[in-house]
Scaffold this motif. Structure first.
Motif, PDB file in Angstrom:
ATOM      1  N   THR A   1      33.172  39.310  51.112  1.00  0.00           N
ATOM      2  CA  THR A   1      31.868  39.525  50.486  1.00  0.00           C
ATOM      3  C   THR A   1      31.940  39.258  48.990  1.00  0.00           C
ATOM      4  OG1 THR A   1      31.517  41.257  52.105  1.00  0.00           O
ATOM      5  CG2 THR A   1      29.982  41.182  50.259  1.00  0.00           C
ATOM      6  N   HIS A   2      33.040  39.695  48.361  1.00  0.00           N
ATOM      7  CA  HIS A   2      33.233  39.440  46.929  1.00  0.00           C
ATOM      8  C   HIS A   2      33.298  37.935  46.664  1.00  0.00           C
ATOM      9  CE1 HIS A   2      34.931  39.421  42.910  1.00  0.00           C
ATOM     10  NE2 HIS A   2      36.040  38.856  43.351  1.00  0.00           N
ATOM     11  N   LEU A   3      34.088  37.223  47.474  1.00  0.00           N
ATOM     12  CA  LEU A   3      34.202  35.778  47.265  1.00  0.00           C
ATOM     13  C   LEU A   3      32.840  35.102  47.421  1.00  0.00           C
ATOM     14  CD1 LEU A   3      37.512  34.807  49.113  1.00  0.00           C
ATOM     15  CD2 LEU A   3      37.171  35.687  46.812  1.00  0.00           C
TER      16      LEU A   3
ATOM     17  N   LEU B   1      37.887  30.128  45.990  1.00  0.00           N
ATOM     18  CA  LEU B   1      39.353  30.009  45.976  1.00  0.00           C
ATOM     19  C   LEU B   1      40.048  30.954  45.002  1.00  0.00           C
ATOM     20  CD1 LEU B   1      39.588  26.104  46.091  1.00  0.00           C
ATOM     21  CD2 LEU B   1      40.320  27.690  47.908  1.00  0.00           C
ATOM     22  N   HIS B   2      39.320  31.534  44.045  1.00  0.00           N
ATOM     23  CA  HIS B   2      40.015  32.245  42.964  1.00  0.00           C
ATOM     24  C   HIS B   2      40.844  33.421  43.493  1.00  0.00           C
ATOM     25  CE1 HIS B   2      36.695  35.162  43.148  1.00  0.00           C
ATOM     26  NE2 HIS B   2      37.419  35.979  42.388  1.00  0.00           N
ATOM     27  N   ASP B   3      40.359  34.063  44.561  1.00  0.00           N
ATOM     28  CA  ASP B   3      41.103  35.185  45.154  1.00  0.00           C
ATOM     29  C   ASP B   3      41.693  34.818  46.514  1.00  0.00           C
ATOM     30  OD1 ASP B   3      40.852  37.048  43.127  1.00  0.00           O
ATOM     31  OD2 ASP B   3      39.081  38.033  43.971  1.00  0.00           O
ATOM     32  N   SER B   4      41.949  33.525  46.718  1.00  0.00           N
ATOM     33  CA  SER B   4      42.392  33.086  48.048  1.00  0.00           C
ATOM     34  C   SER B   4      43.749  33.666  48.438  1.00  0.00           C
ATOM     35  CB  SER B   4      42.431  31.550  48.132  1.00  0.00           C
ATOM     36  OG  SER B   4      43.249  31.017  47.108  1.00  0.00           O
TER      37      SER B   4
ATOM     38  N   TYR C   1      43.802  31.799  35.504  1.00  0.00           N
ATOM     39  CA  TYR C   1      43.580  32.818  34.478  1.00  0.00           C
ATOM     40  C   TYR C   1      42.303  33.627  34.705  1.00  0.00           C
ATOM     41  CZ  TYR C   1      47.196  30.169  32.043  1.00  0.00           C
ATOM     42  OH  TYR C   1      48.378  29.535  31.718  1.00  0.00           O
ATOM     43  N   HIS C   2      41.809  33.685  35.947  1.00  0.00           N
ATOM     44  CA  HIS C   2      40.507  34.338  36.131  1.00  0.00           C
ATOM     45  C   HIS C   2      40.557  35.829  35.818  1.00  0.00           C
ATOM     46  CE1 HIS C   2      42.005  35.254  40.315  1.00  0.00           C
ATOM     47  NE2 HIS C   2      41.298  36.369  40.128  1.00  0.00           N
ATOM     48  N   SER C   3      41.731  36.454  35.870  1.00  0.00           N
ATOM     49  CA  SER C   3      41.835  37.874  35.517  1.00  0.00           C
ATOM     50  C   SER C   3      42.151  38.061  34.040  1.00  0.00           C
ATOM     51  CB  SER C   3      42.949  38.553  36.328  1.00  0.00           C
ATOM     52  OG  SER C   3      42.815  38.325  37.694  1.00  0.00           O
TER      53      SER C   3
ATOM     54  N   ALA D   1      31.472  35.486  36.514  1.00  0.00           N
ATOM     55  CA  ALA D   1      30.995  35.744  37.880  1.00  0.00           C
ATOM     56  C   ALA D   1      31.905  36.736  38.600  1.00  0.00           C
ATOM     57  CB  ALA D   1      30.922  34.435  38.664  1.00  0.00           C
ATOM     58  N   ASP D   2      33.211  36.606  38.376  1.00  0.00           N
ATOM     59  CA  ASP D   2      34.162  37.510  39.033  1.00  0.00           C
ATOM     60  C   ASP D   2      33.901  38.956  38.628  1.00  0.00           C
ATOM     61  OD1 ASP D   2      36.440  38.268  40.518  1.00  0.00           O
ATOM     62  OD2 ASP D   2      37.738  38.070  38.769  1.00  0.00           O
ATOM     63  N   TYR D   3      33.508  39.154  37.391  1.00  0.00           N
ATOM     64  CA  TYR D   3      33.308  40.513  36.879  1.00  0.00           C
ATOM     65  C   TYR D   3      31.884  41.029  37.095  1.00  0.00           C
ATOM     66  CZ  TYR D   3      34.470  44.480  33.884  1.00  0.00           C
ATOM     67  OH  TYR D   3      34.731  45.748  33.403  1.00  0.00           O
TER      68      TYR D   3
ATOM     69  N   GLY E   1      28.382  43.146  43.716  1.00  0.00           N
ATOM     70  CA  GLY E   1      29.154  44.092  44.515  1.00  0.00           C
ATOM     71  C   GLY E   1      30.106  44.944  43.697  1.00  0.00           C
ATOM     72  N   ARG E   2      30.311  44.582  42.431  1.00  0.00           N
ATOM     73  CA  ARG E   2      31.193  45.388  41.585  1.00  0.00           C
ATOM     74  C   ARG E   2      30.564  46.762  41.369  1.00  0.00           C
ATOM     75  NH1 ARG E   2      36.429  43.469  40.775  1.00  0.00           N
ATOM     76  NH2 ARG E   2      36.444  41.342  39.980  1.00  0.00           N
ATOM     77  N   PRO E   3      31.344  47.824  41.553  1.00  0.00           N
ATOM     78  CA  PRO E   3      30.748  49.158  41.548  1.00  0.00           C
ATOM     79  C   PRO E   3      30.464  49.744  40.173  1.00  0.00           C
ATOM     80  CG  PRO E   3      33.095  49.301  42.012  1.00  0.00           C
ATOM     81  CD  PRO E   3      32.765  47.837  41.915  1.00  0.00           C
TER      82      PRO E   3
HETATM   83 FE   LIG Z   1      37.758  38.152  42.221  1.00  0.00          FE
END
Ligand SMILES: [Fe+2]
Ligand SMILES: [Fe+2]
Length: 199
Positions: A30-32, A62-65, A111-113, A129-131, A135-137
């Protein structure tokens, strides 16, 4: 920017199809999907061509693949990074080994993190977008406000997200990576007048 022919893994990922070597537990899909959805809408609003849109959406998928790869494999693939962020460099290395040579996309994933001073537009928007995906709580109201103001003029959002990520690292008593510090300093360039600190 229009690219040469896209790698088949990137074309597949742009359709939401992960590589066979991906290790993502069901709950994380869901996050992806949410990250990819944000990047889809931002790429469209920014008027990117079809090739770049596909690259952005693929990066979202793919970033969290390798996010749920076993820790020993991650440590072997990304030994120079702390455990919490090894999945990014490990995924970039795996994609590179598969023949993906899109440097901007690989760095965005790697380097997405951490953030990175050399980020192109894709790296910066993936970082956001990742942050900021819904869905981020945490900080849902502030995050929604930032999403509503994007994708145009992303600099303020980048500074706020980077500051929050740095605060999280500090609150956990962990060291800051030099990539993160360099990214933070890069983001302050345009806002230097507001900093008020000594150089
Ligand atoms: Fe992520
Ligand atoms: Fe991640």
């Amino acid at each position: 920017m229009t690219r040469r022919k896209l790698h088949p893994l990137i074309v597949a990922a742009a359709r939401g199809e992960l590589p066979v070597w991906a290790r993502v537990r069901t709950g994380r899909l869901t996050h992806l999907a949410s990250v990819a959805e944000l990047l889809t809408s931002w790429a469209a609003e920014l008027g990117l061509d079809d090739s770049d849109r596909m690259r952005w959406v693929a990066a979202g998928w793919l970033h969290d693949s390798l996010r749920d790869e076993d820790p020993e494999s991650l440590a072997a693939a990304a030994a120079h990074y702390p455990a919490q962020v090894q999945h990014g460099p490990a995924a970039a290395e795996r994609l590179s080994a598969e023949g993906v040579d899109d440097r901007e996309l690989l760095d965005a994933i790697r380097y997405h993190s951490l953030g990175h001073r050399g980020f192109g537009a894709l790296g910066r928007y993936l970082y956001l977008a990742d942050y900021l995906e819904p869905g981020r709580p945490y900080a849902p109201v502030e995050n929604a406000a930032m999403r509503a103001a994007l994708p145009h003029e992303p600099d303020a959002a980048l500074r706020r997200v980077c500051a929050r990520r740095i605060r999280e690292v500090l609150n956990r008593g962990r060291p800051l990576r030099r990539e993160t510090v360099a990214f933070w300093n890069e983001l302050q360039r345009d806002g230097a007048a507001d900093c008020g600190g000594e150089t």
